[in-house]
Design a protein around this motif. Structure first.
Motif, PDB file in Angstrom:
ATOM      1  N   VAL A 230       0.861  -1.184   0.000  1.00 24.15           N
ATOM      2  CA  VAL A 230       0.000   0.000   0.000  1.00 24.15           C
ATOM      3  C   VAL A 230       0.894   1.229   0.000  1.00 24.15           C
ATOM      4  CG1 VAL A 230      -1.949  -1.107   1.171  1.00 24.15           C
ATOM      5  CG2 VAL A 230      -0.170  -0.010   2.523  1.00 24.15           C
ATOM      6  N   THR A 231       0.354   2.369  -0.452  1.00 21.00           N
ATOM      7  CA  THR A 231       1.150   3.588  -0.550  1.00 21.00           C
ATOM      8  C   THR A 231       0.478   4.736   0.183  1.00 21.00           C
ATOM      9  OG1 THR A 231       0.103   4.347  -2.600  1.00 21.00           O
ATOM     10  CG2 THR A 231       1.984   2.853  -2.810  1.00 21.00           C
ATOM     11  N   ALA A 278      -3.617  -2.037   5.540  1.00 17.49           N
ATOM     12  CA  ALA A 278      -4.578  -0.983   5.211  1.00 17.49           C
ATOM     13  C   ALA A 278      -4.165   0.273   5.966  1.00 17.49           C
ATOM     14  CB  ALA A 278      -5.994  -1.397   5.577  1.00 17.49           C
ATOM     15  N   LEU A 279      -4.431   1.436   5.384  1.00 16.43           N
ATOM     16  CA  LEU A 279      -4.022   2.710   5.972  1.00 16.43           C
ATOM     17  C   LEU A 279      -5.232   3.551   6.326  1.00 16.43           C
ATOM     18  CD1 LEU A 279      -1.189   3.685   3.439  1.00 16.43           C
ATOM     19  CD2 LEU A 279      -0.957   2.482   5.620  1.00 16.43           C
ATOM     20  N   ALA A 280      -5.127   4.247   7.453  1.00 14.95           N
ATOM     21  CA  ALA A 280      -6.151   5.218   7.851  1.00 14.95           C
ATOM     22  C   ALA A 280      -5.462   6.284   8.696  1.00 14.95           C
ATOM     23  CB  ALA A 280      -7.274   4.550   8.638  1.00 14.95           C
ATOM     24  N   GLY A 281      -5.328   7.483   8.126  1.00 12.85           N
ATOM     25  CA  GLY A 281      -4.663   8.561   8.848  1.00 12.85           C
ATOM     26  C   GLY A 281      -3.238   8.194   9.190  1.00 12.85           C
ATOM     27  N   PRO A 297       2.728  -7.981  22.057  1.00 12.65           N
ATOM     28  CA  PRO A 297       2.025  -9.201  21.638  1.00 12.65           C
ATOM     29  C   PRO A 297       0.714  -8.824  20.941  1.00 12.65           C
ATOM     30  CG  PRO A 297       1.825  -8.882  24.018  1.00 12.65           C
ATOM     31  CD  PRO A 297       2.766  -7.836  23.535  1.00 12.65           C
ATOM     32  N   ARG A 298       0.602  -9.222  19.697  1.00 14.92           N
ATOM     33  CA  ARG A 298      -0.610  -8.952  18.920  1.00 14.92           C
ATOM     34  C   ARG A 298      -0.876 -10.166  18.033  1.00 14.92           C
ATOM     35  NH1 ARG A 298      -0.957  -5.619  22.158  1.00 14.92           N
ATOM     36  NH2 ARG A 298      -1.257  -3.359  21.956  1.00 14.92           N
ATOM     37  N   ALA A 299      -1.987 -10.842  18.275  1.00 15.63           N
ATOM     38  CA  ALA A 299      -2.295 -12.093  17.583  1.00 15.63           C
ATOM     39  C   ALA A 299      -2.955 -11.829  16.243  1.00 15.63           C
ATOM     40  CB  ALA A 299      -3.179 -12.973  18.453  1.00 15.63           C
ATOM     41  N   TYR A 300      -2.175 -11.894  15.168  1.00 15.71           N
ATOM     42  CA  TYR A 300      -2.641 -11.922  13.781  1.00 15.71           C
ATOM     43  C   TYR A 300      -3.139 -10.580  13.238  1.00 15.71           C
ATOM     44  CZ  TYR A 300      -2.599 -16.899  14.941  1.00 15.71           C
ATOM     45  OH  TYR A 300      -2.235 -18.149  15.374  1.00 15.71           O
ATOM     46  N   ILE A 301      -3.403  -9.598  14.092  1.00 11.99           N
ATOM     47  CA  ILE A 301      -3.892  -8.307  13.626  1.00 11.99           C
ATOM     48  C   ILE A 301      -3.428  -7.220  14.598  1.00 11.99           C
ATOM     49  CG2 ILE A 301      -6.125  -8.587  14.812  1.00 11.99           C
ATOM     50  CD1 ILE A 301      -7.398  -7.056  12.422  1.00 11.99           C
ATOM     51  N   ALA A 302      -3.067  -6.049  14.033  1.00 11.23           N
ATOM     52  CA  ALA A 302      -2.561  -4.967  14.876  1.00 11.23           C
ATOM     53  C   ALA A 302      -2.738  -3.627  14.184  1.00 11.23           C
ATOM     54  CB  ALA A 302      -1.083  -5.183  15.186  1.00 11.23           C
ATOM     55  N   ALA A 303      -2.696  -2.573  14.993  1.00 13.05           N
ATOM     56  CA  ALA A 303      -2.648  -1.198  14.494  1.00 13.05           C
ATOM     57  C   ALA A 303      -1.303  -0.627  14.902  1.00 13.05           C
ATOM     58  CB  ALA A 303      -3.778  -0.370  15.072  1.00 13.05           C
ATOM     59  N   ILE A 304      -0.595  -0.027  13.941  1.00 13.75           N
ATOM     60  CA  ILE A 304       0.767   0.438  14.184  1.00 13.75           C
ATOM     61  C   ILE A 304       0.849   1.927  13.877  1.00 13.75           C
ATOM     62  CG2 ILE A 304       3.185   0.113  13.543  1.00 13.75           C
ATOM     63  CD1 ILE A 304       2.232  -2.711  12.547  1.00 13.75           C
ATOM     64  N   THR A 325      -6.909 -10.378   4.661  1.00 10.57           N
ATOM     65  CA  THR A 325      -7.305  -9.155   3.970  1.00 10.57           C
ATOM     66  C   THR A 325      -7.853  -8.141   4.962  1.00 10.57           C
ATOM     67  OG1 THR A 325      -8.651  -8.266   2.143  1.00 10.57           O
ATOM     68  CG2 THR A 325      -9.624 -10.030   3.449  1.00 10.57           C
ATOM     69  N   LEU A 326      -7.620  -6.854   4.682  1.00  7.21           N
ATOM     70  CA  LEU A 326      -8.085  -5.766   5.540  1.00  7.21           C
ATOM     71  C   LEU A 326      -8.639  -4.636   4.679  1.00  7.21           C
ATOM     72  CD1 LEU A 326      -5.051  -5.499   7.996  1.00  7.21           C
ATOM     73  CD2 LEU A 326      -7.342  -6.279   8.616  1.00  7.21           C
ATOM     74  N   ALA A 327      -9.630  -3.945   5.205  1.00  6.14           N
ATOM     75  CA  ALA A 327     -10.149  -2.726   4.583  1.00  6.14           C
ATOM     76  C   ALA A 327     -10.644  -1.818   5.700  1.00  6.14           C
ATOM     77  CB  ALA A 327     -11.276  -3.048   3.605  1.00  6.14           C
ATOM     78  N   VAL A 328     -10.521  -0.506   5.498  1.00  8.11           N
ATOM     79  CA  VAL A 328     -10.975   0.466   6.489  1.00  8.11           C
ATOM     80  C   VAL A 328     -11.972   1.403   5.833  1.00  8.11           C
ATOM     81  CG1 VAL A 328     -10.284   2.236   8.138  1.00  8.11           C
ATOM     82  CG2 VAL A 328      -8.727   0.355   7.624  1.00  8.11           C
ATOM     83  N   SER A 329     -13.090   1.625   6.509  1.00 12.12           N
ATOM     84  CA  SER A 329     -14.098   2.567   6.037  1.00 12.12           C
ATOM     85  C   SER A 329     -14.688   3.275   7.242  1.00 12.12           C
ATOM     86  CB  SER A 329     -15.204   1.838   5.257  1.00 12.12           C
ATOM     87  OG  SER A 329     -16.178   2.750   4.799  1.00 12.12           O
ATOM     88  N   GLY A 330     -14.416   4.579   7.337  1.00 12.24           N
ATOM     89  CA  GLY A 330     -14.910   5.330   8.478  1.00 12.24           C
ATOM     90  C   GLY A 330     -14.345   4.795   9.777  1.00 12.24           C
ATOM     91  N   SER A 331     -15.229   4.425  10.672  1.00 10.91           N
ATOM     92  CA  SER A 331     -14.804   3.950  11.994  1.00 10.91           C
ATOM     93  C   SER A 331     -14.748   2.439  12.097  1.00 10.91           C
ATOM     94  CB  SER A 331     -15.773   4.482  13.059  1.00 10.91           C
ATOM     95  OG  SER A 331     -17.082   3.979  12.825  1.00 10.91           O
TER      96      SER A 331
END
Length: 707
Positions: A230-231, A278-281, A297-304, A325-331
């Motif tokens: 992603v860019t 996926a990117l958001a802000g 420790p984050r099992a399989y999914i994280a926010a960085i 797969t991940l997608a972000v829409s709004g909240s």
């Protein structure tokens, strides 16, 4: 991510007798491989599933904003959907299917977002499509295909969004799978498992001029596969299996300067593969197989945090399996994969997660047909079964089980793998297993293990691979393993290795391949291998090779297939091969061939299958072939056929399945069949079945009558 994919080929004939052993598997959670969010808040999901909240949906569905199934939209793909993209009122779908939206469409289609029907757009890819990106009237496509849009376009192409024809854009020289595409201005970014792209050496990540199709000078040079790209502004985020990229040590996740190709200081460091971004802000969401990332420790999914590289407090915690797969829409953060629970709720492969709290909202349950991928018959007539399932005949068994001779589940043998089992082999009282698992037989075992055939517990043998194992064979004191690994048995080994059956250490034998190994067969001093490689044992060898068992070097034997080889069966001096090829050994052979094991020349035997062949088995003068086809040797045969080993003609034996077959094994007069089918020979059987094999005494009028 790699998952076993098959298509539906619903043809029937005289029904082969199906034995009365209990073979039903209960439904398991489905896999979601692609998610896109429409402007109206509806969500399109693709993957491998047969129902959503008890509403029948074939591998593609749309959910309303409240999470309920959209009752009016049902394209129904007959094979897995691996990629989705949106453009206006069109949903583009890629994967491994023959029909979708009510029309024949091979592996790629455009679906009307209102009606759910396929449009006239029909590029017709010859193999799977894994990634899609759309911009200004052009659909960019990546995957494993060789032809698409009416042109030769190996692994990557640009299609006209109106006509479906391939444009003149042609990054020729791509030599491996393209897993991910991203668009940035006049540049197309491609990630995957390749060494060359657009005429230049580009290891697993490349930037291609969107006008000319030439590779730019940008060259991060990843040392292993890239799964997701992603860019954001002048930064390219990449995730995968790599340990080094952009000139720096970066474990599975990196931020790369879009101008220089160098890795930035941002360094979250994951302990296993990253498969989705996926990117958001100022937040980078990551999914994959990791247990630790961003220092937490984050099992399989994280926010960085996009500035510091540290994991934020957001922690939905997926259970059991990876996020694909991940997608972000709004909240809302949408996640898909193989997991069972997420954010404190049972989600079954698809989750809607609050971007602030990490709590999952109410989510529809996704169900899929279980998958059986491997068999191994024991000397006592019992049969080991491997695949992706949670029970057999309502007896709880995770991904590996043993059946008694009467077909019932062996109550005293339960190794319990925590993920998919791809391959099985046996030596005496030891069962060797390979796959995606991290725990099996009550012990931590990374992708490969030895199981005691009496107790079901893992032995001390522990080679430990860094990626999944797809093929196994045993010869004396050596276990041969093939797959996608680059490290196994404590040594670097590219895709193939010989492992000491006592110590679990890699031997000095080291052929080195440039891509995945799918099949291994041993005959004396020759090790036959098939797969996706183009170089093997120090020589150019396309998809099939013979290796010296002492030196590891490729022998002069060189049938040179023009596409993947996925299955072997040996009979004396004849090697039967199945796969995707159209030519092998210098002759046209439609996905099935018999090759002289000494000369490498194909024999006159030429049944011709009209779809991939993924499994082979031999019994006397009969070759059983199974996979994805509708016809063999000019006869209608739905995914399985019995072929005369002399004439190459299909016998009258005819048992059709309603979906693909991945595994075959013979034990006595019984043929074990595994796949993702729900019926075989006009009998309901889910994922696994047994068939009688015809002999002169019991064969009659197309039916194998059980004596």
């Amino acid at each position: 991510m790699v998952f076993w994919l098959f298509l539906l080929a619903a043809l029937t004939g005289h029904a082969q007798t199906v034995l009365s052993m209990p073979t039903g598997l209960v439904s398991v959670e489905g896999q979601i491989a692609a998610v896109v969010v429409q402007a109206d808040g509806k969500v399109v999901i693709g993957g491998i599933f047969s129902a959503v909240d008890s509403v029948a949906r074939g591998n593609i569905a749309r959910l309303n904003a409240d999470g309920t199934v959209d009752a009016t939209w049902n394209p129904g793909a007959d094979g897995p959907v691996a990629a989705l993209a949106l453009s206006g009122n069109t949903v583009y779908a890629g994967g491994f299917f023959l029909n979708i939206g009510g029309q024949p469409r091979t592996n790629i289609a455009a679906i009307d977002a209102t009606s759910g029907l396929a449009t006239t757009w029909n590029p017709n890819a010859d193999l799977d499509v894994l990634t899609l990106a759309v911009s200004a009237g052009t659909v960019y496509v990546g995957g494993d295909f060789a032809t698409i849009g009416g042109q030769s376009r190996p692994f990557i192409a640009a299609l006209d969004a109106t006509s479906g024809l391939a444009t003149g854009w042609n990054p020729s020289g791509a030599d491996g799978t393209v897993n991910a595409l991203a668009l940035s201005g006049s540049t197309v970014l491609a990630g995957g498992s390749f060494a060359n792209m657009a005429g230049q050496p580009r290891a697993n990540l490349a930037a291609i001029n969107a006008i000319t199709g030439s590779a730019t000078s940008w060259n991060p040079n990843a040392d292993n596969a890239v799964f997701t790209v992603v860019t954001s502004g002048n930064t390219v985020y990449a995730g995968g299996l790599f340990a080094n990229i952009g000139g720096q040590s970066r474990a599975h996740l990196a931020a790369i300067d879009a101008t220089t190709g160098s890795a930035t200081a941002w360094n979250p460091g994951a302990d296993s593969g990253v498969e989705a971004l996926a990117l958001a802000g100022n937040t980078v969401y990551a999914g994959g197989r990791f247990a630790h990332i961003g220092g937490q420790p984050r099992a399989y999914i994280a926010a960085i945090d996009a500035t510091s590289g540290s994991a934020t407090a957001w922690n939905p915690h997926a259970d059991k399996r990876d996020v694909i797969t991940l997608a972000v829409s709004g909240s809302i953060v949408y996640a898909g994969g193989n997991f069972v629970t997420m954010g404190g709720a049972f989600t079954g492969g698809f989750a809607r997660i609050d971007a602030t709290t990490g709590i999952a909202a109410a989510t529809p349950q996704i169900f899929a047909t279980p998958v059986v991928l491997a068999f191994q018959a024991q000397a006592d007539g019992k049969v080991i079964v491997g695949g992706l399932f949670t029970s057999i005949n309502n007896v709880a068994r995770r991904n590996i089980a043993r059946l008694d001779v009467d077909g019932s589940v062996d109550p005293g043998w339960d190794p319990g793998a925590d993920d998919q089992v791809n391959a099985l082999a046996r030596s005496g009282n030891t069962i060797y297993a390979g796959g995606f698992f991290r725990h099996i037989g009550g012990q931590p075992r990374a992708f490969i293990a030895a199981i005691d055939a009496i107790t079901g517990t893992a032995t001390a043998w522990n080679p430990g691979a860094d990626r999944h194992v797809d093929a196994l064979a045993v010869s004396g004191s050596v276990v041969y393993a093939g797959g996608r690994f680059t490290l196994i048995g404590g040594a670097p080994r590219a895709f193939i290795a010989a492992i000491d059956a006592t110590t679990g250490m890699a031997t000095a034998w080291n052929p080195g391949a440039d891509h995945r190994i799918q099949a291994i067969a041993v005959s004396g001093s020759s090790i036959y291998v098939g797969g996706r490689f183009t170089h093997m044992g120090g020589q150019p060898r396309t998809y099939i090779a013979a290796l010296d068992a002492t030196t590891g070097l490729a022998t002069a034997w060189n049938p040179a297939a023009d596409n993947f080889v996925d299955a072997f069966a040996l009979s004396g001096n004849t090697l039967y091969a199945g796969g995707r090829f159209g030519h092998i050994g210098g002759q046209p052979r439609g996905r099935l061939a018999a090759i002289d094991a000494t000369s490498g020349l194909t024999t006159a035997w030429s049944p011709f299958a009209d779809g991939p062949v993924d499994a082979l088995a031999l019994s006397g003068n009969t070759v059983y072939a199974a996979g994805l086809f509708a016809h063999v040797a000019g006869q209608p045969r739905a995914n399985i056929a019995a072929i005369d080993a002399g004439s190459g003609l299909a016998t009258a034996w005819n048992s059709g399945t309603d979906n693909g077959i991945a595994a075959l094994a013979l034990s006595g007069g019984t043929l074990y069949v595994g796949g993702i089918f729900t019926s075989i020979g006009d009998y309901p059987r889910t994922g696994i079945a047994t068939l009688t094999t015809p002999t002169d005494e019991i064969f009659h009028d197309g039916f194998g009558l059980h004596p």
